[in-house]
Design a protein around this motif. Structure first.
Motif, mmCIF file in Angstrom:
data_model
loop_
_atom_site.group_PDB
_atom_site.id
_atom_site.type_symbol
_atom_site.label_atom_id
_atom_site.label_comp_id
_atom_site.label_asym_id
_atom_site.label_seq_id
_atom_site.Cartn_x
_atom_site.Cartn_y
_atom_site.Cartn_z
ATOM 1 N N LEU A 222 -8.284 1.216 -1.659
ATOM 2 C CA LEU A 222 -6.649 1.145 -2.054
ATOM 3 C C LEU A 222 -6.509 -0.022 -2.944
ATOM 4 C CD1 LEU A 222 -3.984 2.632 -1.662
ATOM 5 C CD2 LEU A 222 -3.786 1.414 0.407
ATOM 6 N N THR A 223 -6.061 -0.044 -3.869
ATOM 7 C CA THR A 223 -5.779 -1.385 -4.804
ATOM 8 C C THR A 223 -4.511 -0.924 -5.587
ATOM 9 O OG1 THR A 223 -7.086 -0.400 -6.693
ATOM 10 C CG2 THR A 223 -8.039 -1.930 -5.010
ATOM 11 N N VAL A 224 -3.814 -1.960 -5.866
ATOM 12 C CA VAL A 224 -2.632 -1.856 -6.892
ATOM 13 C C VAL A 224 -2.680 -3.328 -7.758
ATOM 14 C CG1 VAL A 224 -1.220 -3.122 -5.141
ATOM 15 C CG2 VAL A 224 0.036 -1.771 -6.903
ATOM 16 N N GLU A 225 -2.369 -3.093 -8.998
ATOM 17 C CA GLU A 225 -2.207 -4.301 -9.816
ATOM 18 C C GLU A 225 -0.733 -4.630 -10.015
ATOM 19 O OE1 GLU A 225 -3.241 -2.051 -13.431
ATOM 20 O OE2 GLU A 225 -5.378 -1.645 -12.870
ATOM 21 N N ILE A 226 -0.707 -5.903 -9.756
ATOM 22 C CA ILE A 226 0.504 -6.612 -9.912
ATOM 23 C C ILE A 226 0.783 -8.077 -10.628
ATOM 24 C CG2 ILE A 226 0.512 -7.748 -7.574
ATOM 25 C CD1 ILE A 226 3.373 -7.248 -7.211
ATOM 26 N N GLN A 227 1.641 -8.305 -11.443
ATOM 27 C CA GLN A 227 1.818 -9.512 -12.151
ATOM 28 C C GLN A 227 3.030 -10.018 -11.906
ATOM 29 O OE1 GLN A 227 -0.130 -10.171 -16.188
ATOM 30 N NE2 GLN A 227 2.013 -10.529 -16.674
ATOM 31 N N ILE A 228 3.394 -11.312 -11.750
ATOM 32 C CA ILE A 228 4.566 -12.017 -11.736
ATOM 33 C C ILE A 228 4.565 -13.233 -12.765
ATOM 34 C CG2 ILE A 228 6.304 -13.378 -10.300
ATOM 35 C CD1 ILE A 228 3.646 -11.087 -8.517
ATOM 36 N N GLN A 229 5.501 -13.116 -13.976
ATOM 37 C CA GLN A 229 5.612 -14.003 -14.614
ATOM 38 C C GLN A 229 6.630 -14.768 -14.800
ATOM 39 O OE1 GLN A 229 5.346 -11.983 -18.593
ATOM 40 N NE2 GLN A 229 5.535 -14.177 -19.814
ATOM 41 N N LEU A 230 6.508 -16.239 -15.105
ATOM 42 C CA LEU A 230 7.622 -17.104 -15.189
ATOM 43 C C LEU A 230 7.701 -17.120 -16.478
ATOM 44 C CD1 LEU A 230 9.716 -19.020 -13.946
ATOM 45 C CD2 LEU A 230 7.816 -20.670 -14.253
ATOM 46 N N ILE A 231 9.151 -16.644 -17.021
ATOM 47 C CA ILE A 231 9.362 -16.845 -18.387
ATOM 48 C C ILE A 231 9.825 -17.977 -18.741
ATOM 49 C CG2 ILE A 231 10.910 -15.811 -20.257
ATOM 50 C CD1 ILE A 231 11.291 -13.260 -18.447
ATOM 51 N N GLN A 232 8.971 -18.595 -19.899
ATOM 52 C CA GLN A 232 9.159 -19.960 -20.586
ATOM 53 C C GLN A 232 9.173 -19.570 -22.058
ATOM 54 O OE1 GLN A 232 9.443 -22.899 -19.173
ATOM 55 N NE2 GLN A 232 9.572 -22.492 -17.167
ATOM 56 N N TRP A 233 10.335 -20.041 -22.761
ATOM 57 C CA TRP A 233 10.247 -19.926 -24.093
ATOM 58 C C TRP A 233 9.191 -20.828 -24.877
ATOM 59 C CZ3 TRP A 233 16.106 -20.719 -23.354
ATOM 60 C CH2 TRP A 233 16.822 -19.541 -23.010
ATOM 61 N N LEU B 129 12.135 -14.306 -14.047
ATOM 62 C CA LEU B 129 10.438 -13.855 -13.657
ATOM 63 C C LEU B 129 10.387 -12.344 -13.894
ATOM 64 C CD1 LEU B 129 11.636 -16.261 -11.264
ATOM 65 C CD2 LEU B 129 9.283 -15.992 -10.797
ATOM 66 N N LEU B 130 9.544 -11.943 -14.407
ATOM 67 C CA LEU B 130 9.087 -10.418 -14.780
ATOM 68 C C LEU B 130 8.142 -10.094 -13.798
ATOM 69 C CD1 LEU B 130 9.707 -8.101 -16.473
ATOM 70 C CD2 LEU B 130 7.770 -8.906 -17.784
ATOM 71 N N VAL B 131 8.542 -9.228 -12.974
ATOM 72 C CA VAL B 131 7.443 -8.450 -12.054
ATOM 73 C C VAL B 131 6.867 -7.202 -12.590
ATOM 74 C CG1 VAL B 131 7.050 -7.462 -9.810
ATOM 75 C CG2 VAL B 131 8.591 -9.503 -10.097
ATOM 76 N N THR B 132 5.564 -7.016 -12.810
ATOM 77 C CA THR B 132 4.995 -5.702 -13.309
ATOM 78 C C THR B 132 3.969 -5.272 -12.165
ATOM 79 O OG1 THR B 132 5.278 -6.637 -15.441
ATOM 80 C CG2 THR B 132 3.728 -4.791 -15.121
ATOM 81 N N VAL B 133 4.167 -3.944 -11.927
ATOM 82 C CA VAL B 133 3.172 -3.372 -11.187
ATOM 83 C C VAL B 133 2.609 -2.127 -11.760
ATOM 84 C CG1 VAL B 133 3.109 -2.067 -8.989
ATOM 85 C CG2 VAL B 133 4.827 -3.873 -9.133
ATOM 86 N N GLY B 134 1.485 -2.358 -11.911
ATOM 87 C CA GLY B 134 0.501 -1.334 -12.597
ATOM 88 C C GLY B 134 0.087 -0.086 -11.946
ATOM 89 N N ASN B 135 -1.378 0.134 -11.821
ATOM 90 C CA ASN B 135 -1.858 1.462 -11.423
ATOM 91 C C ASN B 135 -2.142 1.326 -9.804
ATOM 92 O OD1 ASN B 135 -1.725 2.815 -13.788
ATOM 93 N ND2 ASN B 135 -3.581 1.895 -14.553
ATOM 94 N N LEU B 136 -1.785 2.257 -9.236
ATOM 95 C CA LEU B 136 -2.171 2.443 -7.868
ATOM 96 C C LEU B 136 -3.268 3.251 -7.617
ATOM 97 C CD1 LEU B 136 -1.549 1.571 -4.627
ATOM 98 C CD2 LEU B 136 0.177 3.626 -4.826
ATOM 99 N N ARG B 137 -4.419 2.724 -6.952
ATOM 100 C CA ARG B 137 -5.703 3.862 -7.009
ATOM 101 C C ARG B 137 -6.011 3.649 -5.396
ATOM 102 N NH1 ARG B 137 -8.421 3.486 -12.100
ATOM 103 N NH2 ARG B 137 -7.266 2.049 -13.336
ATOM 104 N N GLY B 138 -7.030 4.698 -5.163
ATOM 105 C CA GLY B 138 -7.459 5.072 -3.706
ATOM 106 C C GLY B 138 -6.578 5.439 -2.785
ATOM 107 N N VAL B 139 -5.533 6.084 -3.150
ATOM 108 C CA VAL B 139 -4.656 6.613 -2.212
ATOM 109 C C VAL B 139 -5.235 7.877 -1.659
ATOM 110 C CG1 VAL B 139 -2.287 7.418 -1.799
ATOM 111 C CG2 VAL B 139 -2.681 5.633 -3.432
ATOM 112 N N LEU B 140 -5.093 8.095 -0.143
ATOM 113 C CA LEU B 140 -5.546 9.298 0.419
ATOM 114 C C LEU B 140 -4.508 10.435 0.151
ATOM 115 C CD1 LEU B 140 -7.262 10.552 2.880
ATOM 116 C CD2 LEU B 140 -5.653 9.668 4.303
ATOM 117 N N ASP B 141 -4.883 11.473 -0.170
ATOM 118 C CA ASP B 141 -4.209 12.491 -0.219
ATOM 119 C C ASP B 141 -3.739 13.373 0.943
ATOM 120 O OD1 ASP B 141 -2.880 14.669 -1.174
ATOM 121 O OD2 ASP B 141 -4.455 15.769 -2.412
ATOM 122 N N SER B 142 -2.729 13.021 1.620
ATOM 123 C CA SER B 142 -2.652 13.581 3.025
ATOM 124 C C SER B 142 -2.037 14.790 2.991
ATOM 125 C CB SER B 142 -1.385 12.503 3.635
ATOM 126 O OG SER B 142 -1.944 11.320 3.660
#
Length: 628
Positions: free
Chosen positions: A605-616, A290-303
């Motif tokens: 606050l959002t984050v992009e995530i994808q989990i792919q089951l690798i199939q030939w 399985l391939l896990v991909t995490v993309g852009n993180l948006r809307g974070v508070l600049d503490s």
């Protein structure tokens, strides 16, 4: 205390009783008594066709009674979802109620559906249904079936959603004409199940559904299915064996007569793409990827803009942000070396492990100078930290002491930062604040234990956005008189310098003898010796969860190639913080825009995530993956 055994015949009788076939408007009674008077009381004149006499008071016509059963607004209408057989029996009980005898029921039914009635025993009363061809007993409590109680005329048997742990009970005396067997969503488990799907037991089987069980041995299962010469439709999705990359290709190439696999038609082009894959059986490893991909993180508070300016004695505060997710732990104990504490499973490259103290001192020196000069912001500090990492997906090295301190503080952490039992917590690389934080994270998980993986996919994962706050303090350098070690070191350095001086003097004399001029000595105090940088002592990281959300992974079991989503945690930014951030950026860039309260629309606050089951997708791709 064991639950009470409920037989199939008892459930059928209860169902017929609930149909109220002998009560108004069905059956016989005052509402239709004139239609069922004894034939001997009728005179010969009544046999002459004539207009029907008006009904006596209190009686209803057949059309009116049928209307009470068919109308959706009638209190005597069937409940929603009733079968066509139920409606037929209700109408027959109005038109000709005298036919409803036990002998009629046993010869009438060709299809019998008893769903979700807590049936646990199929008794021999079922043999009385001499014309039964279809038996549906889904969503009951059946663990075993005595096949001698199944009518030999049976062609369809569905046992979905029961508690059957093995097909062995069905193989003693199976119905010889059976064409479809549905055993999805049961508890089938073990390599021996492949022995129970052969033509010795099911010579006429056309359709077989074993989906959503715990079958793991794909090769042996397919070897048993190859003996079913009439098999055209097969469902195996939802089993752990369907998670391996070669599942679909190997099954299609092995079962040449198959027309439909997991509700997807097997096209001739697909057979061509997977041609020859079954001959590579010895090379196909029973493991899932399985391939896990995490993309852009948006809307974070600049503490950082909410903290006061640090004084000479600190603290110097840095903020980093990262995303975590939990994933099932492999049998080799992946990530166990991190103690399960916010484990960054992607290891640093070997070059980082060989970093010496000199490089780390240079980094600290640069950070110290940038803070003292006031030329670098906290975000630039984060960029300096990130610059020592080669590769976007590689984590920063953490000191052992910091990890140990964090482990001690774990009981005080937010429970959302603790992985579920049997899972490991993975995280992206901590990065400084920006409007859009590119995580650029990819992680391939290879798992050999497929049954826990299936359970994990059913429960799903949890994605969490974490803010990491680190306080750094300057460490005062001890004087040489206070430290005997330093004195000893200083003495050694003095001796070393004297030796070097003697060598230089000797070399200078030699050069002078050859006519070469000796280089002029540097004047004492002409250049101020560069002071050693101050050391910074870091406190254990202060972690704050900015958002947490579950991600459903069950579609991967149902045949979907990947799950892709944008986790939305809501708005956490404030008008005040955004104003301070924009003012800071405007001073730095000498341009910027103002934030007005009326048109203020902060990004969630959002984050992009994808989990792919690798199939030939072809034999060529499978062989290429095996070589790699």
């Amino acid at each position: 205390m064991e639950p009470e055994t409920r037989t199939l015949s008892a459930a059928v009788r209860e169902h017929l009783r609930q149909l109220c076939l002998h009560e108004f408007p069905c059956g016989t009674g005052s509402w239709n008594k004139s239609r069922f008077l004894p034939q001997t009381s009728r005179v010969w004149r009544e046999l002459i066709p004539r207009e029907e006499k008006s009904l006596s008071p209190g009686e209803e016509t057949v059309e009116d009674l049928l209307g009470l059963v068919r109308s959706a607004h009638s209190p005597w209408a069937l409940v929603e979802g009733s079968s066509a057989e139920d409606l037929f029996l209700k109408e027959l009980a109005i038109q000709n109620p005298l036919m409803l005898k036990d002998s009629f029921f046993y010869t009438y039914f060709r299809s019998l559906r008893v769903v979700d009635k807590d049936v646990s025993l199929v008794d021999k009363e079922l043999l009385k249904f001499v014309k039964l061809e279809e038996l549906v007993l889904s969503a009951n409590q059946i663990k075993e079936i005595d096949t001698t109680n199944l009518p030999p005329t049976l062609k369809v048997l569905e046992l979905y959603g029961n508690k059957i742990a093995s097909m062995e009970c069905l193989c003693h005396h199976p119905p010889p004409r059976l064409q479809h067997l549905g055993l999805g969503h049961n508890k089938l488990l073990g390599p021996l199940e492949s022995l129970h799907v052969t033509s010795d037991h099911w010579p006429n089987l056309v359709s077989l559904d074993l989906s959503f069980n715990n079958l793991t041995d794909l090769q042996n299962m397919v070897a048993g299915l190859q003996t079913l010469k009439h098999l055209r439709l097969l469902l195996l999705q939802g089993n752990p064996l369907a998670l391996v990359p070669h599942y679909r290709g190997f099954t299609i190439d092995s079962l040449a007569r198959l027309c439909v696999l997991d509700d997807i038609t097997v096209a001739s082009s697909e057979k061509h793409l997977f041609r020859g894959l079954s001959r590579s059986e010895d090379l196909l490893a029973p493991e899932a990827q399985l391939l896990v991909t995490v993309g852009n993180l948006r809307g974070v508070l600049d503490s950082s803009v909410l903290d006061p300016e640090p004084g000479p004695q600190g603290p110097f505060i840095t903020y980093n942000y990262y995303v975590t997710y939990d994933f099932v732990e492999d049998e080799e104990g992946e990530g166990s070396q991190y103690g399960g504490v916010l484990a960054e499973i992607i290891k640093p490259p070997s070059s980082l492990e060989q970093l010496g103290e000199d490089i780390l001192e240079e980094i600290i020196e640069d950070v110290e100078e940038s803070l003292e000069s006031g030329l670098a912001s906290l975000s630039e500090l984060g960029e300096m930290e990130e610059s020592i990492v080669s590769g976007a997906s590689e984590p920063l090295p953490r000191s052992t002491d910091s990890a140990e301190e964090l482990a001690k503080l774990r009981p005080l952490l937010d429970p959302r930062l603790c992985p579920s039992p049997g899972t490991v917590l993975f995280s992206t690389v901590p990065k400084p604040w920006s409007d859009v934080i590119p995580c650029n994270y990819e992680m391939q998980h290879t798992l050999k234990d497929l049954v826990p993986l299936k359970a994990f996919l059913l429960s799903g994962t949890v994605v969490t956005v974490v803010e990491e706050k680190i306080l750094s303090w300057p460490v005062e350098q001890p004087s040489s008189s206070d430290s005997p070690l330093a004195a000893k070191k200083g003495k050694g350095e003095k001796d070393k310098k004297e030796k070097e001086k003697d060598k230089k003097d000797k070399k200078g004399k030699d050069k002078a003898g050859k006519g070469e001029k000796e280089p002029p000595k540097a004047q004492k105090g002409s250049k101020k010796q560069k002071e050693l940088p101050k050391e910074l002592r870091q406190d254990p990281p202060i972690l704050r969860v900015l958002g947490s959300s579950p991600v459903v992974l069950e579609p991967l079991l149902a045949g979907e190639p990947f799950v892709s989503t944008v986790c939305n945690f809501g708005v956490i930014r404030t008008l005040e913080a955004d104003r301070l951030t924009l003012n800071r950026d405007a001073k730095k860039n000498k341009k910027g825009k103002k934030v007005y309260e009326n048109d203020y629309q902060p990004e969630p606050l959002t984050v992009e995530i994808q989990i792919q089951l690798i199939q030939w997708r072809s034999t060529e791709e499978a062989l290429r993956g095996l070589v790699m």
